[in-house]
Design an enzyme around this catalytic site. Sequence first.
Site, mmCIF file in Angstrom:
data_model
loop_
_atom_site.group_PDB
_atom_site.id
_atom_site.type_symbol
_atom_site.label_atom_id
_atom_site.label_comp_id
_atom_site.label_asym_id
_atom_site.label_seq_id
_atom_site.Cartn_x
_atom_site.Cartn_y
_atom_site.Cartn_z
ATOM 1 C CG ASP A 65 42.377 47.751 46.313
ATOM 2 O OD1 ASP A 65 43.168 47.892 47.259
ATOM 3 O OD2 ASP A 65 42.748 47.780 45.121
ATOM 4 C CG HIS A 101 46.028 49.864 47.340
ATOM 5 N ND1 HIS A 101 44.976 49.740 46.464
ATOM 6 C CD2 HIS A 101 46.703 50.977 46.946
ATOM 7 C CE1 HIS A 101 45.011 50.727 45.574
ATOM 8 N NE2 HIS A 101 46.052 51.497 45.852
HETATM 9 O O1 G3I Z 1 46.983 49.919 28.269
HETATM 10 C C1 G3I Z 1 48.054 48.978 28.153
HETATM 11 C C2 G3I Z 1 47.753 47.931 27.130
HETATM 12 O O2 G3I Z 1 47.629 48.542 25.864
HETATM 13 C C3 G3I Z 1 48.855 46.893 27.130
HETATM 14 O O3 G3I Z 1 48.516 45.873 26.268
HETATM 15 C C4 G3I Z 1 49.048 46.321 28.524
HETATM 16 C C5 G3I Z 1 50.192 45.349 28.573
HETATM 17 O O4 G3I Z 1 50.762 45.249 29.852
HETATM 18 O O5 G3I Z 1 49.316 47.372 29.419
HETATM 19 C C6 G3I Z 1 48.272 48.339 29.497
HETATM 20 O O6 G3I Z 1 48.647 49.332 30.420
HETATM 21 C C7 G3I Z 1 48.589 48.986 31.796
HETATM 22 C C8 G3I Z 1 47.690 49.975 32.497
HETATM 23 O O7 G3I Z 1 47.690 49.705 33.884
HETATM 24 C C9 G3I Z 1 46.242 49.925 31.999
HETATM 25 O O8 G3I Z 1 45.697 48.695 32.295
HETATM 26 C C10 G3I Z 1 49.983 49.042 32.361
HETATM 27 O O9 G3I Z 1 50.794 48.038 31.802
HETATM 28 C C11 G3I Z 1 49.929 48.869 33.846
HETATM 29 O O10 G3I Z 1 51.216 49.114 34.394
HETATM 30 C C12 G3I Z 1 48.952 49.862 34.459
HETATM 31 O O11 G3I Z 1 48.847 49.581 35.844
HETATM 32 C C13 G3I Z 1 48.341 50.633 36.611
HETATM 33 C C14 G3I Z 1 49.314 50.910 37.745
HETATM 34 O O12 G3I Z 1 48.774 51.909 38.585
HETATM 35 C C15 G3I Z 1 50.652 51.383 37.215
HETATM 36 O O13 G3I Z 1 51.486 51.782 38.248
HETATM 37 C C16 G3I Z 1 47.008 50.205 37.172
HETATM 38 O O14 G3I Z 1 46.052 50.119 36.112
HETATM 39 C C17 G3I Z 1 46.517 51.228 38.191
HETATM 40 O O15 G3I Z 1 45.399 50.721 38.861
HETATM 41 C C18 G3I Z 1 47.609 51.476 39.217
HETATM 42 O O16 G3I Z 1 47.151 52.456 40.101
HETATM 43 C C19 G3I Z 1 48.039 52.770 41.158
HETATM 44 C C20 G3I Z 1 47.848 54.231 41.482
HETATM 45 O O17 G3I Z 1 48.039 55.012 40.336
HETATM 46 C C21 G3I Z 1 48.784 54.680 42.593
HETATM 47 N N1 G3I Z 1 48.644 53.838 43.754
HETATM 48 C C22 G3I Z 1 48.773 52.409 43.508
HETATM 49 C C23 G3I Z 1 47.782 51.974 42.431
HETATM 50 C C24 G3I Z 1 47.814 50.478 42.259
HETATM 51 O O18 G3I Z 1 49.062 50.052 41.757
#
Ligand code: G3I
Length: 477
Positions: A280, A249
């Site tokens: 990314d 990243h």
């Molecule tokens: O699905 C819920 C939704 O219902 C709700 O309304 C909303 C409110 O905040 O949250 C939604 O969930 C989110 C989820 O992504 C789906 O979008 C979570 O809050 C959010 O924390 C989550 O973030 C993910 C993140 O990991 C969590 O640590 C990212 O999508 C995802 O791209 C990211 O991926 C990580 C890898 O797993 C590990 N390496 C780093 C990478 C980037 O942070």
Amino acid sequence: MNHVRARGSGRLTTAPRLRAALVSIATGAVALGATVAVASSASAGTTLATSAAEQGRYFGTAVAANKLSDSAYVGILNREFNMVTPENEMKWDATEPAQGQFSYTSADRIVSHAQANGMRIRGHALAWHSQQPGWAQNLSGSALRSAMVSHVSQVAGHYQGKIYAWDVVNEAFADGGSGARRDSNLQRTGNDWIEVAFRTARAADPGAKLCYNDYNTDGQNAKSNAVYAMVQDFRSRGVPIDCVGFQSHFNSASPVPSDYQANLQRFANLGVDVQITELDIEGSGSTQADNYTRVTRACLAVTRCTGISVWGIRDTDSWRASGTPLLFDGNGNKKPAYTATLDALNAGGSTTPPTTAPPTTTPPTTPPPTTAPPTTPPPSGGGCTASVSLQSWTGGFVATVRVSAGPAGLKGWTVGLTLPSGATVTNTWNAQNTGTSGSVAFRNLSYNGTVGAGGSTEFGFQGTGVGPTALPSCAAA
Ligand code: G3I
């Protein structure tokens, strides 16, 4: 792939499907009769997947299950990518929202889509300090260790045979210069939690490559040095690890390191595959495009770099959308970064990549015995004692056995255990077992037979069914 050699200096072979170009350099070299031949693997792939495949690599993306109903998203996914990583759907909070109750609906949707469209799957992630369900966040000690082992076993088992590579453990090292493990509830269960996770994953899905995955490890630094040391240690002790993922990243505060390729190469030199797992790069235009070129070339230049995955398809799909870090804009149009990546793939790398994905070698979890092992457990007594601690869940267990030397010390030992009816040993570490059910004997390996007076050593095994409850016997060799 570019091969450069002086004419007549050696063999030059290229895959037949790759176009070879002979470039005569009209300089003194020609006058001297030393034409320089450049056989290039330049190809005319028109998508990321096909161009990467021509280089023996995959090109993947993170996928969100709730976007599989977006036709524009799916159109790009199916056209451009041949590997998918569920972005959130295989994480602990998603797959085991209540302890012992597994939920695979969203992850299965992605797996089905991938399989129906000829894509492979990177599993992400089995054991991680983040995105744990609330019930796991509230556990500690042996209860958490047992829950973690159960989770890894169940999820890897559910997808057994369907996963190209698992991120078995994600982000277990601290940032900064300490080179220490990240403090977490999992780390506090004991330093061996990572190897236990890998051994458990191997037992559950022996065909999947097992990876350690992290960020800020893309160049040589204290954190990547610590990961390197762990991988080196795991390889030397037969802990089953096949690959290391570099999340990659990048942004202006965390740019592509100058030693990116060298860092990939040093890990590859440990005998593991390397993969770029969550690429990314924030930015736009030619600067962003140049960075994507650098990353792509670095992977192509490292023979054991088996593929690249970007962390989303369109900028608007990104976890950090405002940084516009991906290859397609919000409307699904190809960005300069896309063209640069495709061109870099089509230009080929500087080393000869494998024409097919490297074989997944499954290293033995223990070295083979050098002498015939006993067929029955030896009698108790004779200079040592053994004790067993168990982590159990419905249908399985992990046993950790401590062998303690008496006042004379040990030059070798054998522990005898009786398993309850129906229980079977599936995986042993730091010992060689004879038998897998009923009376089972565990003998020391070459490196842990000698135990000083009053000292101790540990071995472990995993099994299905109910773990041992009877006291173990221990005999000195
Ligand atoms: O699905 C819920 C939704 O219902 C709700 O309304 C909303 C409110 O905040 O949250 C939604 O969930 C989110 C989820 O992504 C789906 O979008 C979570 O809050 C959010 O924390 C989550 O973030 C993910 C993140 O990991 C969590 O640590 C990212 O999508 C995802 O791209 C990211 O991926 C990580 C890898 O797993 C590990 N390496 C780093 C990478 C980037 O942070």
